[in-house]
Design an enzyme around this catalytic site. Structure first.
Site, PDB file in Angstrom:
ATOM      1  N   ASP A  50      10.631   5.089  -9.823  1.00 32.89           N
ATOM      2  CA  ASP A  50      10.094   5.691 -11.294  1.00 32.89           C
ATOM      3  C   ASP A  50      10.780   6.938 -11.498  1.00 32.89           C
ATOM      4  OD1 ASP A  50       8.667   3.272 -11.618  1.00 32.89           O
ATOM      5  OD2 ASP A  50       6.539   4.430 -12.042  1.00 32.89           O
ATOM      6  N   SER A 103       0.978  -1.255  -0.015  1.00 30.87           N
ATOM      7  CA  SER A 103       0.107   0.199  -0.054  1.00 30.87           C
ATOM      8  C   SER A 103       0.918   1.258   0.014  1.00 30.87           C
ATOM      9  CB  SER A 103      -0.982  -0.204   1.179  1.00 30.87           C
ATOM     10  OG  SER A 103      -2.162   0.926   0.976  1.00 30.87           O
ATOM     11  N   LYS A 109      -0.368  -4.211  -3.386  1.00 29.61           N
ATOM     12  CA  LYS A 109      -1.743  -3.922  -3.068  1.00 29.61           C
ATOM     13  C   LYS A 109      -1.866  -2.149  -3.822  1.00 29.61           C
ATOM     14  CE  LYS A 109      -4.753  -2.467   0.374  1.00 29.61           C
ATOM     15  NZ  LYS A 109      -5.465  -0.863   0.231  1.00 29.61           N
TER      16      LYS A 109
END
Length: 180
Positions: free
Chosen positions: A103, A92, A117
Site C-alpha cells: 500500500d 496475520s 486473516k
C-alpha cells in the site's frame, strides 16, 4: 514470538554492515511464505525497517474505536529495492507487513494470494496447556482494505511447480525483478 524484535534487530544490523561493504547488492527479498504471523506490535516494528517515519503500517478497527499504527523509528532499509514473497501460508502479522509495503508502494509482492486473516486477537493463558484467543478488532491495510478471507493479491502472481520440487520459481522471479 517474544524475541522477534531482538532477533530482528541483530539480524538487520549485521545485514546492513554486509550491504555497506558489498556494493553489488541490488536489493532485498523478504520471504514471508508459510509465515503464520505473530504479534501486531512486531509487525509494525519490522515494517518500520523499510518505511519512512510517519508512514501508516496498519489500521485497527474495534467495536468502539479506530487506531492507526505508523512508523515511529528510522529503519535501516528505507531506500533499498525490496521484494516480498507471499503464499497461502502467509497470515496475520506477515500479511500486515506485506500489505504495508504494498500500500505504501515500497515493495513488489510476488507469489500467491495470502491466507487472509484480518483479525487481531488477544491471547490468554489458562494454565495446564490451555489458552483462549479472543478476537478484539480487525486490521485493515493502510488503504483501508480488510483482507479477511480473501487475502493479499501479489503484484506478480507466480505459482510453484508441484512437479519440480527442486525449483523455486517464486524466488527466481524475485531475483529477476531485482537485477533487471
Amino acid at each position: 514470538g517474544d524475541q522477534t524484535n531482538k532477533e530482528w534487530t541483530s539480524l538487520v544490523n549485521n545485514l546492513d554492515l554486509q550491504i555497506q561493504q558489498d556494493k553489488s547488492v541490488k536489493g532485498l527479498i523478504l520471504d514471508l511464505r508459510n509465515n503464520p504471523g505473530g504479534y501486531l506490535t512486531d509487525a509494525v516494528f519490522i515494517a518500520s525497517e523499510f518505511l519512512g517515519v510517519g508512514k501508516t503500517v496498519v489500521l485497527e478497527e474495534g467495536p468502539d474505536s479506530k487506531k492507526t499504527s505508523s512508523v515511529a523509528r528510522k529503519g535501516l532499509f528505507t531506500n533499498i529495492p525490496l521484494i516480498i514473497l507471499i503464499n497461502k501460508g502467509s497470515a496475520s502479522a506477515s500479511e500486515i507487513v506485506a500489505a504495508a509495503m504494498q500500500d505504501n508502494n515500497r515493495a513488489v509482492l510476488i507469489g500467491e494470494v495470502s491466507f487472509g486473516k484480518g483479525t487481531i486477537q488477544m491471547a490468554d493463558d489458562l494454565g495446564n496447556g490451555a489458552g483462549l484467543h479472543i478476537t478484539i478488532a480487525k486490521w485493515l491495510t493502510p488503504k483501508g482494505v480488510w483482507v479477511n478471507s480473501k487475502g493479499l493479491k501479489p503484484d506478480i502472481e507466480v505459482k510453484l511447480d508441484d512437479k519440480d520440487k527442486n525449483r523455486d520459481k517464486q524466488l527466481e522471479r524475485a531475483v529477476e525483478e531485482l537485477v533487471k
